[in-house]
Design an enzyme around this catalytic site. Structure first.
Site, PDB file in Angstrom:
ATOM      1  N   GLU A 372       0.845  -1.189   0.000  1.00  0.00           N
ATOM      2  CA  GLU A 372       0.000   0.000   0.000  1.00  0.00           C
ATOM      3  C   GLU A 372       0.884   1.244   0.000  1.00  0.00           C
ATOM      4  O   GLU A 372       1.449   1.628   1.014  1.00  0.00           O
ATOM      5  CB  GLU A 372      -0.916   0.022   1.230  1.00  0.00           C
ATOM      6  N   GLN A 373       0.989   1.834  -1.166  1.00  0.00           N
ATOM      7  CA  GLN A 373       1.825   3.011  -1.337  1.00  0.00           C
ATOM      8  C   GLN A 373       0.971   4.138  -1.914  1.00  0.00           C
ATOM      9  O   GLN A 373       0.338   3.961  -2.964  1.00  0.00           O
ATOM     10  CB  GLN A 373       2.996   2.687  -2.268  1.00  0.00           C
TER      11      GLN A 373
END
Length: 531
Positions: A372-373
């Site tokens: 999750e960026q």
């Protein structure tokens, strides 16, 4: 004229399709979400992005996929009733294995909601679907051999263990047994198969030579779909290896006969320039078109040779479209602009949200995470450009940051980050990962600069292999921050080189909060200005 590349910036592995008088190109998106870009044209000159079909978790979830994994080499086709899209989600890139899962989805319209996928197999990558004139459908893909030296069918690269063929139907899945129909030529690395039929012959085109400067389009034919296939008299239809022109790295494409009666072939290409460590393609792997003709039952480039041209005669009196070298100014007001994408996750609501006034980035995992960026970016389409944005952030500590980034993958980026610095308070600093595959360390570039309260304007200027960040507040003069940087790192050739990663360069905005508190940053505008 058709101006190559027709799809500039990261748009590789072009699957080329005609439906009536409409033309489509589907390209790989690797770890960028939503998956697969589909462009449309009526004249082969002007192309418009019309769909990214893999846009929900049921179709694609790439959280955890490695850099240069994800969506490889889609195939777009039409059977007279529906569009069909075949795609691979690659879960492992390095080492002996490729965990490559192949799927098929379908839709009655190109920009509609594509159905939940059929899982097909995981024997290899680069699948395609051929609709024969008797109504049968055939699934074609590369078979990957993980066993080691000397075990494959082509000694030029034995992991690429031939092109597999097997019948498939949506009701029953794979039918019968699979068989290898082609091992390729001595160029090796035989992949990217596409089948079509003409004058009683089955024609197979494949990509060979890898993703770099030895890349090629190879052709073979057979009277029976199951083979045996004989190779083109010159082996390759398109290949720029050994040439010194502006178009290089040519391969991986598909043939189309137009409704005007002329013939064209798509191809993957790169536009190299000189960097401090040799040639590099700042704009990544792009899509081009070249005119071909039939002679003695084989395809040849119409102008002769194997090297495509920068400009190619169009099949009709096409008018010039919008200037693709014009500046693009975006205000984030309710939706993400169409050229922007994010990384891996089918749940963008956890990464960002848009309202009528701004884009809010929700700080998640670190720059370089595979899960999750919060990074939203667009393709670099020009060798020289400037990008600008305005960021509002009030970091409480150094674990919360937001900024402007030129990004290729977790090993190759430069970022101007606003955070909290001990002894300075809110400050701006430059950080890079300059292609170091050993420890993936984020390296500081120069000294941090203290900031005043309020929004911060950030700018990056890129010219070939040179890059520089600048900043300003309250509409003052632009001031440089940090040293001049090596922009050639942000390319296929950066780091371990062209075969270790093969996506493309992006420029965008990001936020992270490694404390896990999901603290936010707001972005009101983004400008991309070709130089």
């Amino acid at each position: 004229m058709i101006r190559n590349p027709v799809l500039p910036g990261f748009n590789p592995d072009p699957s080329f399709l005609r439906v009536g008088e409409d033309y489509y190109i589907a390209t790989s998106t690797f770890e960028w979400y939503p998956g697969v870009q589909i462009h449309h044209s009526r004249d082969l000159v002007n192309w418009t992005l019309v769909a990214r079909p893999l846009n929900r978790a049921a179709l694609l979830d790439m959280r955890g996929d490695p850099d240069s994994g994800g969506i490889w080499a889609p195939c777009l086709s039409h059977d007279g009733d529906r569009f069909w899209l075949v795609y691979t989600d690659v879960k492992r890139v390095t080492g002996s294995f490729k965990d490559a899962h192949n799927y098929i989805t379908a839709c009655s319209t190109i920009d509609g909601d594509w159905c939940d996928p059929w899982y097909v197999n995981s024997s290899g990558f680069d699948p395609s679907l051929f609709h024969d004139d008797d109504g049968r459908k055939w699934f074609v893909n590369l078979r990957w051999n993980h066993r080691g030296s000397g075990t494959g069918g082509n000694p030029a690269n034995d992991s690429f263990d031939g092109i597999l063929l097997q019948e498939w139907s949506p009701e029953e899945g794979l039918l019968g047994t699979s068989q290898v129909i082609y091992h390729g030529t001595d160029r090796g690395l035989t992949e990217g198969p596409h089948l079509f039929k003409r004058d009683g012959w089955y024609y197979l085109t494949v990509a060979e030579g890898g993703t770099g400067y030895d890349h090629a389009v190879t052709m073979a034919r057979s009277r029976a779909i199951t083979g045996p296939y004989e190779t083109h008299p010159e082996r390759h239809v398109i290949c720029a290896a050994g040439s010194d022109g502006p178009i290089q790295r040519t391969g991986h494409g598909q043939y189309v006969e137009t409704h005007w009666g002329r013939h064209y072939h798509s191809f993957l290409m790169g536009r190299p320039q000189q960097g401090p460590k040799g040639l590099f393609c700042a704009t990544g792997r792009e899509t081009g078109l070249e005119e071909v003709e039939w002679r003695d039952g084989w395809l040849w480039l119409k102008q002769g040779g194997m090297v495509p041209r920068l400009e190619v005669p169009a099949p009709s009196g096409a008018e010039a479209g919008p200037d693709r070298d014009a500046p693009v100014e975006r205000v984030f007001s309710g939706s993400l602009p169409p050229e922007f994408q994010w990384l891996r996750s089918p749940y963008p609501e956890r990464l960002f949200r848009t309202d009528p006034e701004a884009l809010t980035l929700i700080g998640r995992e670190s720059l370089g995470s595979w899960f999750e960026q919060s990074l939203v970016a667009r393709r670099q389409e020009h060798a020289a450009y400037a990008a600008e944005t305005v960021i509002e952030i009030e970091p409480e500590d150094y674990q919360h940051a937001a900024g402007l980034v030129t990004y290729y993958n977790r090993h190759k980026y430069h970022a101007a980050l606003i955070s909290d610095e001990p002894g300075l308070g809110r400050a701006l600093y430059i950080a890079s990962c300059p292609g170091d595959w050993q420890n993936e360390a984020m390296v500081r570039q120069g000294e941090a600069v203290a900031l005043e309260e309020g929004p911060v304007s950030l700018r990056v200027e890129v010219e070939g292999a040179r890059q520089r960040f600048l900043y300003r507040q309250d509409e003052g003069d632009w001031r440089p921050v940090g040293p001049q940087l090596d922009a050639s790192v942000i390319s296929d050739e950066g780091g371990r080189g062209e075969h270790a990663s093969f996506t493309g360069a992006f420029v965008g905005i990001l936020a992270f909060d490694t404390s896990g508190q999901a603290r936010e940053a707001r972005v009101r505008r983004f400008g991309y200005h070709p130089a």
